[in-house]
Design an enzyme around this catalytic site. Structure first.
Site, short mmCIF file in Angstrom:
data_model
loop_
_atom_site.label_atom_id
_atom_site.label_comp_id
_atom_site.label_asym_id
_atom_site.label_seq_id
_atom_site.Cartn_x
_atom_site.Cartn_y
_atom_site.Cartn_z
N GLU A 2 -5.73 -8.41 -0.84
CA GLU A 2 -6.43 -8.13 0.42
C GLU A 2 -7.86 -7.77 0.12
O GLU A 2 -8.13 -6.95 -0.76
CB GLU A 2 -5.80 -6.94 1.17
CG GLU A 2 -4.61 -7.27 2.00
CD GLU A 2 -4.14 -6.09 2.84
OE1 GLU A 2 -5.00 -5.30 3.30
OE2 GLU A 2 -2.93 -5.96 3.03
N GLU B 74 0.80 -1.24 0.00
CA GLU B 74 0.00 0.00 0.00
C GLU B 74 0.83 1.29 0.00
O GLU B 74 0.64 2.17 0.85
CB GLU B 74 -0.96 0.01 1.19
CG GLU B 74 -2.06 -1.01 1.04
CD GLU B 74 -3.22 -0.83 2.04
OE1 GLU B 74 -3.05 -0.14 3.04
OE2 GLU B 74 -4.28 -1.40 1.77
C1 BGP Z 1 -4.74 -2.54 4.72
C2 BGP Z 1 -3.46 -3.06 5.28
C3 BGP Z 1 -3.58 -4.19 6.21
C4 BGP Z 1 -4.90 -4.34 6.92
C5 BGP Z 1 -6.11 -3.89 6.16
C6 BGP Z 1 -7.39 -3.75 6.95
O1 BGP Z 1 -4.67 -1.18 4.63
O2 BGP Z 1 -2.54 -3.42 4.28
O3 BGP Z 1 -2.43 -4.22 6.99
O4 BGP Z 1 -4.89 -4.14 8.25
O5 BGP Z 1 -5.88 -2.70 5.47
O6 BGP Z 1 -7.43 -2.55 7.66
P1 BGP Z 1 -7.72 -2.47 9.18
O7 BGP Z 1 -6.82 -3.44 9.85
O8 BGP Z 1 -7.45 -1.10 9.58
O9 BGP Z 1 -9.15 -2.84 9.33
#
Ligand code: BGP
Length: 481
Positions: free
Chosen positions: A379, A198
């Site tokens: 993701e 990201e």
């Molecule tokens: C993305 C990241 C992850 C993950 C996900 C979900 O931005 O790459 O590391 O955590 O989002 O977000 P969150 O954990 O804030 O719900």
């Protein structure tokens, strides 16, 4: 009823500091993230500090540090990364769940400070390498392909403290040494690599290791990361025949709030703030509109000889994304990457994220139209505060969310003819949230008994979605509705 194409990869994804724990074990050093305390949906996570006068303080985790302040561990503070959900001691058990669910791929990140505790050592920490080697071997034994994120939003503390993290070119050297150590050791076993996570959503000390968050520091740090990524791709391709390199970008679908040309153009410009990163890394050059961004933000990049030719020559083999939600943009919108005005057509999660499966198909089409490179959704998932009832978690909402997003991918592949390598669902075993540091924002197919402050047995319990996903992988997507 249709399936995914043969060889489509289906599995899950995690990040070390949200999942691994083992904070002070096996010679691990301290990471930037190890200073980030927990927060909530309306309370920012904090970086704990020692201030210039020696007193203790904190600062919102995406803000600049006060002058002379340095990250410092406070006694009694709670740091979610230190234990996380303890993959460090549960990896064999957790991989057995992945196997049982029929994963063909598992995306994980390597904790940089487990391999190079300060980032500055000449020799890597053998214990750290062995830890990941055992994991990779166990995955392969179970027919699960490892997909490695070399650097997931993190950096060893000493590089932040002494060199201001990615604002220094020393960090490029340190990263390249780290990446090459991984290629040398694991190259014969790992085909898919992501140089960074990201990039378009990184900000500040925890993620970039920079003490300041002004635009000049920020974009200079990112320029160094572009160079580092190109160098890693250059070395990786050389050392690992057939290797495939991506970098991951946070993508939410973006829509104009109305057909007012002003909203439409605002939405297009917002979109380009994310394209900017993919343009550099996939097309191999700063885009023409970079000039407008840099002059508006008063940025003058320090680019040295060879930087631009490296960026041009070593581009991504595939484009990978995270996709959780969509956003709505109007003329006045002012948000970083995610967010935007409410969309009356989409439901929202308890954390305010718009649920929009069709937006994923839209995004995949948009990306392929622009880059013509294979795509990989690395993701996607639904964070929910859920409870165990009679020893079970009935997460039909997650089944629906994942089903609908997977159908969107299938449609993008089968109807729109978009090449997509695979899908890794976020957080298959419950882990700590990145944005809030909470445990209660759960994503998993497997529940982990732990609360927002790290209390609990860490026992694992299969949710209903676990059994659902098993059928999805077994039928290669045919059971999706
Ligand atoms: C993305 C990241 C992850 C993950 C996900 C979900 O931005 O790459 O590391 O955590 O989002 O977000 P969150 O954990 O804030 O719900």
């Amino acid at each position: 009823m249709s399936q995914f194409s043969k060889g489509f990869l289906l599995g899950g994804a995690t990040a070390d500091f949200q999942y691994e724990g083992g904070f002070s074990e096996g010679g691990k050093g301290i990471l930037s993230h190890d200073f980030v305390s927990n927060g909530s949906v309306d309370r920012y996570r904090q970086i704990t500090l020692k201030l210039k006068d020696g007193s203790l303080g904190t600062v919102d985790w995406k803000s600049s540090l006060p002058d002379g302040a340095e990250a410092f561990l406070h006694e009694g503070a709670y740091y979610p990364s230190h234990q996380a959900t303890d993959f460090f001691h549960h990896w064999k058990e957790d991989i057995s769940y992945m196997k049982e669910m029929g994963f063909s791929v598992y995306r994980f990140s390597v904790n940089w400070s487990r391999i190079y505790p300060t980032g500055l050592e000449i020799e890597p920490n053998e214990f750290g390498l062995l830890f990941y080697e055992e994991i990779i071997d166990e995955l392969l034994l179970n027919s699960i392909q490892p997909l490695i994120t070399i650097c997931h939003d993190e950096i060893p503390f000493e590089l932040c403290k002494n060199y201001d993290g990615w604002s220094s070119r020393i960090t490029i050297d340190s990263y390249l040494k780290f990446a090459n150590t991984l290629f040398d050791r694991f190259g014969s076993k790992v085909k898919y690599w992501l140089t960074f996570n990201e990039l378009n959503a990184l900000k500040g000390y925890a993620m970039l290791g920079t003490h300041k968050t002004d635009y000049q520091t920020h974009y200079q740090a990112l320029h160094h990361m572009f160079v580092a990524s190109s160098l890693a791709i250059r070395d990786g391709h050389k050392k690992i025949p057939g290797s495939q390199f991506g970098a991951m970008f946070a993508m939410s679908a973006l829509y104009p709030e109305t057909c007012n040309p002003r909203d439409v153009f605002a939405s297009y410009k917002k979109r380009r703030e994310s394209y900017f990163f993919i343009d550099v890394m996939s097309r191999g050059a700063y885009p023409n509109y970079a000039q407008e961004i840099f002059s508006r933000k008063n940025v003058q990049l320090n680019i040295i000889e060879n930087d631009l030719s490296l960026i041009r020559e070593h581009t991504l083999d595939f484009v990978s994304i995270s996709y959780y939600r969509s956003g709505v943009v109007n003329e006045k919108s002012d948000f970083d990457i995610m967010g935007g005005a409410p969309n009356p057509y989409c439901e929202k999660t308890d954390w305010g994220w718009a649920i929009d499966p069709l937006g994923l198909r839209y995004t995949l089409n948009e990306l392929y139209d622009r880059y013509q490179k294979p795509l990989f959704v690395v993701e996607n998932g639904l964070g929910v505060d859920e409870k165990i009832v009679d020893g079970q978690v009935h997460d039909d909402y997650r089944i629906k969310y994942l089903n609908d997003h997977l159908v969107s991918i299938k449609d993008a592949i089968n109807i729109d003819n978009i090449p997509c390598i695979g899908y890794t669902m976020w957080g298959p075993i419950d882990l700590v949230s990145l944005s809030t540091g909470e445990m209660k924002k759960r994503y998993g197919f497997v529940y982990v008994d732990m609360d927002d402050f790290g209390n609990g047995s860490l026992n694992r319990i299969k949710k209903d979605s676990f059994f659902w996903f098993k059928e999805v992988t077994k039928s290669n997507g045919e059971t999706l509705k």
